[in-house]
Design an enzyme around this catalytic site. Structure first.
Site, short mmCIF file in Angstrom:
data_model
loop_
_atom_site.label_atom_id
_atom_site.label_comp_id
_atom_site.label_asym_id
_atom_site.label_seq_id
_atom_site.Cartn_x
_atom_site.Cartn_y
_atom_site.Cartn_z
CE LYS A 23 -7.11 6.37 0.13
NZ LYS A 23 -8.20 7.16 -0.50
CE1 TYR A 31 -4.12 1.44 -0.46
CE2 TYR A 31 -3.57 2.79 1.43
CZ TYR A 31 -4.38 2.52 0.35
OH TYR A 31 -5.45 3.34 0.09
C1 1JT Z 1 -5.38 3.46 -5.13
C2 1JT Z 1 -5.24 2.15 -5.61
C3 1JT Z 1 -6.01 3.68 -3.91
C4 1JT Z 1 -5.73 1.09 -4.90
C5 1JT Z 1 -6.35 1.32 -3.68
C6 1JT Z 1 -6.49 2.60 -3.18
N1 1JT Z 1 -7.10 2.52 -1.98
C7 1JT Z 1 -7.36 1.22 -1.73
N2 1JT Z 1 -6.92 0.49 -2.76
C8 1JT Z 1 -7.02 -0.95 -2.87
C9 1JT Z 1 -5.90 -1.62 -2.11
C10 1JT Z 1 -4.61 -1.65 -2.62
C11 1JT Z 1 -3.58 -2.28 -1.92
C12 1JT Z 1 -3.88 -2.90 -0.72
C13 1JT Z 1 -5.16 -2.86 -0.21
C14 1JT Z 1 -6.18 -2.22 -0.91
C15 1JT Z 1 -4.52 1.86 -6.89
C16 1JT Z 1 -4.30 3.09 -7.74
C17 1JT Z 1 -3.91 4.29 -6.96
C18 1JT Z 1 -4.94 4.64 -5.90
O1 1JT Z 1 -2.80 -3.51 -0.08
C19 1JT Z 1 -2.98 -4.02 1.20
C20 1JT Z 1 -2.19 -2.29 -2.44
#
Ligand code: 1JT
Length: 255
Positions: A162, A155
């Site tokens: 965030k 993340y």
């Molecule tokens: C973005 C992306 C913001 C994916 C996102 C996000 N907020 C949540 N997710 C999903 C996610 C991603 C990861 C994760 C858990 C949830 C991708 C494009 C940019 C903005 O890892 C534990 C990596």
């Protein structure tokens, strides 16, 4: 279900496709009787979002890139002529793919700043552009994720963005409270949206949630939509500066 948003106009930024959490939120708002205004970032997705707007029964669809002050200014003028707003849903985030693939330590200055600008600063810009459209009060809402509070694999730079977004919610809530504008966030469990689909091992993350979350299942977009209805409605009139977890309870677990 009662019409919890009857007579309210909702601006929703970030409907990109049918899997977007913003799409599920728009559906829930519409079901509750809200008038919808959608925005899209760029010409490239104009036709898609106009079609989504039609399927949702949206009143208007505008272009607005939140990194461009003049486009936010134009949105303000267009909506002012239209009778203002009651609630704003900010569902916008971006990070370069490579920053979610390699170690956080390798994050470039440009990648860090881009994630901050699009994912966190944009809430400040949207708040400034829309507060004047809510003269008798309103509700501003954004989406966040547990990666702001804890380290989750990959993340990375989004977690830092965030964290800034969640602090931004609190400072904006303090500034806008006297104007009766509430500012809150929903921290959603992982959902297989188009953004998430590109994340490597995303299905592993979903599997861990089904094994360990108190409710033993993943988050459904409609659950995020219903929580958003509460936060946009007068039922949440005493709630501001809050981060509400809609994640099957996953965030309470240590292991
Ligand atoms: C973005 C992306 C913001 C994916 C996102 C996000 N907020 C949540 N997710 C999903 C996610 C991603 C990861 C994760 C858990 C949830 C991708 C494009 C940019 C903005 O890892 C534990 C990596």
């Amino acid at each position: 279900m009662p019409n919890l948003l009857e007579g309210k106009t909702a601006l929703i930024l970030g409907v990109a496709n049918k899997w977007s959490l913003a799409y599920a939120i728009a559906q829930a708002y519409r079901r509750e009787g809200a008038k919808l205004v959608l925005t899209y970032q760029a010409e490239r997705i104009k036709v898609t979002v106009e079609e989504l707007g039609q399927s949702l029964g949206a009143d208007k669809v505008f272009q607005c890139d939140v990194t461009k002050e003049e486009e936010l200014g134009r949105l303000t003028s267009e909506l002012r002529n239209d009778g203002g707003l009651d609630t704003v849903m900010h569902s916008i985030a971006f990070a370069n793919r490579e920053d979610l693939d390699r170690p956080f330590l390798e994050t470039s200055r440009a990648g860090y700043l881009l994630a901050q600008e699009v994912s966190a600063y944009s809430l400040v810009a949207v708040a400034r552009a829309t507060a004047p459209l809510m003269p008798s009060g309103g509700s501003l809402l954004t989406l966040t994720y547990l990666g702001s509070q804890r380290v989750l694999p990959n993340y990375n730079v989004m977690g830092v963005a965030k964290a800034a977004l969640e602090a931004t919610v609190r400072y904006l809530a303090s500034d806008l409270g006297p104007k009766k504008i509430r500012v809150n966030a929903i921290s959603a469990g992982p959902v297989k949206t188009a953004s998430a689909r590109a994340i490597k091992d995303f299905s592993v993350i979903l599997d861990v949630v089904t094994q360990r979350a108190p409710l033993r299942r993943n988050t459904e977009p409609a659950e995020v939509g219903d929580a958003a209805v509460f936060l946009a409605s007068d039922l949440s009139r005493g709630v501001t500066g809050n981060i509400i977890y809609v994640d099957s309870g996953f965030h309470i677990m240590g292991l």
